[in-house]
Design a protein around this motif. Structure first.
Motif, PDB file in Angstrom:
ATOM      1  N   ALA A  19       5.291   9.626  -9.341  1.00 37.28           N
ATOM      2  CA  ALA A  19       4.185   8.879  -8.744  1.00 37.28           C
ATOM      3  C   ALA A  19       2.998   9.795  -8.451  1.00 37.28           C
ATOM      4  O   ALA A  19       1.855   9.477  -8.807  1.00 37.28           O
ATOM      5  N   ARG A  20       3.245  10.912  -7.800  1.00 37.88           N
ATOM      6  CA  ARG A  20       2.108  11.781  -7.459  1.00 37.88           C
ATOM      7  C   ARG A  20       1.527  12.453  -8.686  1.00 37.88           C
ATOM      8  O   ARG A  20       0.321  12.693  -8.753  1.00 37.88           O
ATOM      9  N   ALA A  78       2.623   4.471 -10.063  1.00 36.40           N
ATOM     10  CA  ALA A  78       2.174   4.674  -8.682  1.00 36.40           C
ATOM     11  C   ALA A  78       3.260   4.308  -7.685  1.00 36.40           C
ATOM     12  O   ALA A  78       3.353   4.914  -6.604  1.00 36.40           O
ATOM     13  N   HIS A  79       4.089   3.333  -8.042  1.00 34.19           N
ATOM     14  CA  HIS A  79       5.115   2.865  -7.110  1.00 34.19           C
ATOM     15  C   HIS A  79       6.530   3.252  -7.573  1.00 34.19           C
ATOM     16  O   HIS A  79       7.517   2.650  -7.132  1.00 34.19           O
ATOM     17  N   ALA A  80       6.601   4.266  -8.418  1.00 32.91           N
ATOM     18  CA  ALA A  80       7.907   4.727  -8.894  1.00 32.91           C
ATOM     19  C   ALA A  80       8.732   5.278  -7.744  1.00 32.91           C
ATOM     20  O   ALA A  80       8.208   5.911  -6.817  1.00 32.91           O
ATOM     21  N   THR A 129       0.838  -1.201   0.000  1.00 37.74           N
ATOM     22  CA  THR A 129       0.000   0.000   0.000  1.00 37.74           C
ATOM     23  C   THR A 129       0.869   1.247   0.000  1.00 37.74           C
ATOM     24  O   THR A 129       1.818   1.368   0.784  1.00 37.74           O
ATOM     25  N   ARG A 130       0.497   2.205  -0.868  1.00 38.70           N
ATOM     26  CA  ARG A 130       1.195   3.489  -0.899  1.00 38.70           C
ATOM     27  C   ARG A 130       0.176   4.616  -0.842  1.00 38.70           C
ATOM     28  O   ARG A 130      -0.892   4.534  -1.453  1.00 38.70           O
ATOM     29  N   VAL A 131       0.517   5.663  -0.111  1.00 30.77           N
ATOM     30  CA  VAL A 131      -0.334   6.848  -0.014  1.00 30.77           C
ATOM     31  C   VAL A 131       0.286   7.951  -0.851  1.00 30.77           C
ATOM     32  O   VAL A 131       1.478   8.254  -0.735  1.00 30.77           O
ATOM     33  N   LEU A 132      -0.538   8.554  -1.707  1.00 28.97           N
ATOM     34  CA  LEU A 132      -0.082   9.596  -2.631  1.00 28.97           C
ATOM     35  C   LEU A 132      -0.812  10.900  -2.319  1.00 28.97           C
ATOM     36  O   LEU A 132      -2.010  10.898  -2.007  1.00 28.97           O
ATOM     37  N   ALA A 133      -0.090  12.006  -2.414  1.00 25.11           N
ATOM     38  CA  ALA A 133      -0.666  13.335  -2.177  1.00 25.11           C
ATOM     39  C   ALA A 133       0.183  14.355  -2.926  1.00 25.11           C
ATOM     40  O   ALA A 133       1.373  14.121  -3.172  1.00 25.11           O
ATOM     41  N   ALA A 166      -0.907  -2.709  -4.645  1.00 21.80           N
ATOM     42  CA  ALA A 166       0.191  -3.078  -5.531  1.00 21.80           C
ATOM     43  C   ALA A 166      -0.161  -2.868  -6.994  1.00 21.80           C
ATOM     44  O   ALA A 166       0.717  -2.564  -7.814  1.00 21.80           O
ATOM     45  N   GLU A 167      -1.446  -3.006  -7.335  1.00 22.59           N
ATOM     46  CA  GLU A 167      -1.889  -2.842  -8.734  1.00 22.59           C
ATOM     47  C   GLU A 167      -2.254  -1.404  -9.056  1.00 22.59           C
ATOM     48  O   GLU A 167      -2.716  -1.118 -10.170  1.00 22.59           O
TER      49      GLU A 167
END
Length: 635
Positions: A368-369, A360-362, A218-222, A278-279
């Motif tokens: 990513a953002r 997204a996971h770069a 899981t990644r959080v983006l802002a 992850a996707e």
């Protein structure tokens, strides 16, 4: 087609019990103390120093819950179209309990499979999961486990809008939530409005608290390159994103300790936040510009953080949850000034986001953002116009009542004559016997309760002038005057009032309040019912903290067997036994097992007492996992 229906939500729910009848005279422990204020900007210092809540009166604490999960039916309101199904709990602070993306079948929120209260809110009881709407003051709001009014309103496009509203009693602000799901929309819109009907400016606080499932991927983006970090070290520090302590802070499960990150969203950026798997799939939340704050909270993967997750979700399966949040201010330690007779409103959007997983996971945070921002651009670009559409019905009168909240709003309007929107009515019919009992005060009278054995209700501390003007001269008038004076920081006046109350009629209620001021707990329990658990807990805690072993023993002896066997009493008794040198007795109680339903975030007495007992016994048995609640990563 969009539908709105009432349904029963059946799941394991712990008993909530009753409110604590003793007024909360001491302020709630505040975990958000800032030690480095001098290093912050004047604006932040001003916001942090403004509007701190001294206490939760007139609300009483909600600490009567247990940990016995029983299948129960909760009233829920379901808003649904071909894209989304949203489930809202009107009896529990309007919690958005579930948001399902129907084409994929994905639950976008952390949907807690049980409802287990724990001691994390301003009034104690709080439960994890879904989206919580926090209004009023730093912390989980006073209405988080209380009912709200709910009604259907005809939306601007003809679809049903679900409206919830209530009076937040510590600030006298009216909160309004409009859940709007247009027929063809893959976004759930939540229109929020705060009304300040008074003639004075009021501290304003709002954070939408969104629980999302977490996994190692899981990644959080802002849209931010910096964030304000706040942990249990009481410092607020501006750091870069995403690098933090040799890792990437945007991955919730890479943290060992509980920590907050408040993203510094630049003024030129539209505010949003997303959590993706992850996707690259997950939940995105966006809003119009007034709601600019964004935050990530994690419990941490150390033993204490995992224990808290299990405590809030007994039988936890999977990896638990993280929180992404959206607020009015830059951080949750700040309050803003809402001017007199002024309303604030904004529109939030909740929906599924799908970002290319490589992007997204770069490792390149900017890439990513930017990828997530590009996917969200259509939503972001349309929010202002959607808010304009919603504004055409923001004051529309309810078309169909679906749930009833409290009668406190109606009572306050009787007192003040304030004008609130026709869209959030507080009809006299919503008042129950509890609220109507205060109506005579408006005419200068105070009715007595049935008997002195009946606990007085939470004092309406905002009615202090009315209470002082009452011509009746009895124990109950003086009791309430005392509480109102105490809240106004007139301790001497409060003590005088409670002493007057006792002269009219001795009651455990006035004696208890005097004991809070003076420490005279022996008097407070002298004629108290042996089953009055909150009083014995408070008295024993005081005796133990002040190492008065004689008084502690007397309180313990006086309490009923059921009270003595309560975990809150057992916990205090363990410390007492350690203080008097009976480490074997203390260890025996700890070995038996103490499951403290009201254990508070940020404290870990069970582990502390275990280690104390082991030192005294000269042994080194490790702290059991069931007692590991340490929030710093080391219990």
């Amino acid at each position: 087609m969009t539908t709105l229906s009432a349904q029963d939500l059946v799941l394991p729910v712990a008993g909530f019990g009753t409110e604590n009848p003793l007024p909360p005279l001491r302020s709630v422990q505040e975990l958000h103390q800032i030690d480095n204020l001098a290093e912050l900007s004047p604006e932040m210092r001003g916001n942090i120093g403004f509007g701190q809540l001294g206490g939760t009166l007139p609300c009483l604490d909600q600490d009567g819950y247990d940990r016995e999960l029983v299948e129960r039916a909760l009233p829920s309101l379901v808003l649904e179209n071909s894209h989304l199904r949203a489930t809202i709990l009107p009896s529990l602070g309007g919690r958005l309990y579930s948001l399902v993306h129907k084409p994929s079948g994905q639950e976008l929120l952390y949907r807690n499979p049980v409802l287990q209260p724990a001691n994390l809110a301003l009034r104690n009881a709080w439960f994890a999961g879904g989206v919580e709407w926090n209004l009023g003051s730093t912390g989980h709001w006073t209405g988080t486990c209380s009912p709200m009014h709910a009604a259907r309103v005809d939306g601007p496009d003809g679809t049903p809008v679900l409206r919830l509203w209530e009076l937040e009693r510590t600030r006298n602000l009216v909160v309004q939530l409009d859940f709007w799901l247009p027929e063809d929309s893959d976004q759930l819109y939540v229109g929020a409005r705060i009304q300040n009907p008074s003639s004075e400016a009021v501290p304003a606080y709002w954070w939408s608290n969104i629980a999302v499932e977490q996994s190692p991927e899981t990644r959080v983006l802002a849209p931010a390159d910096q964030a304000w970090r706040f942990g249990y070290g009481n410092r607020l520090d501006l750091i870069g994103v995403p690098e933090y302590e040799g890792s990437d802070l945007t991955y919730p499960m890479r943290h060992q300790r509980a920590v907050d990150f408040f993203f510094e969203v630049p003024p030129e950026q539209r505010p949003w936040i997303a959590s993706v798997d992850a996707e690259g799939n997950g939940l995105a939340q966006a809003s119009t510009d007034l709601l600019r704050g964004r935050k990530l909270f994690v419990w941490g993967e150390a033993e204490g953080g995992r224990r808290w997750q299990e405590w809030l979700s007994p039988g936890l399966q999977g990896h638990g949850y993280a929180e992404i949040q959206a607020g009015l201010a830059r951080t949750q330690m700040e309050h803003l000034k809402l001017p007199a007779a002024t309303n604030w409103q904004w529109l939030e959007a909740y929906g599924r986001v799908s970002v290319d997983p490589v992007a997204a996971h770069a490792e390149d945070w900017g890439k990513a953002r930017a990828a997530a921002g590009a996917v969200l651009e259509p939503v972001l670009a349309s929010l202002a116009s959607r808010e304009e559409e919603w504004s055409t019905v923001i004051d529309a009168e309810p078309a169909e009542q679906l749930a009833t909240g409290s009668g406190w709003g109606a009572l306050e309007l009787r007192r003040t004559g304030w004008k609130v929107s026709a869209g959030t009515p507080f009809a006299d019919e919503t008042m129950t016997d509890r609220e109507r009992a205060w109506l005579p005060v408006l005419e200068g009278r105070m009715p007595e309760p049935l008997s002195p054995e009946d606990a007085p209700d939470g004092t309406l501390v905002g009615w202090k002038d009315l209470l002082e003007a009452i011509t009746d001269d009895d124990w109950l008038v003086w009791y309430h005057r005392g509480v109102a004076r105490w809240y106004a920081e007139d301790e001497a006046g409060a003590v005088e009032a409670w002493e007057q109350s006792l002269r009219h009629r001795p009651t455990v209620w006035a004696r208890r309040n005097l004991a809070v001021s003076s420490g005279e707990w022996e008097q407070a329990i002298s004629e108290a019912p042996r089953e009055l658990l909150p009083l014995y807990v408070e008295a024993l805690d005081w005796a133990v903290e002040n190492q008065d072993s004689r008084l502690a023993a007397e309180i313990h002896r006086k309490a009923s067997e059921a009270v003595r066997s309560h975990p809150r009493i057992e916990l205090a008794w363990v410390k007492h036994l350690l203080q008097i040198g009976d480490a074997s007795g203390a260890q025996a109680l700890l070995d038996k097992g103490i499951e403290l339903a009201g254990l508070r975030e940020g404290v870990n007495p069970l582990a502390e007492y275990w280690q104390w007992a082991q030192r005294e016994l000269g042994t080194s048995r490790p702290v059991p996992s069931r007692y590991q609640f340490g929030m710093s990563g080391v219990s």
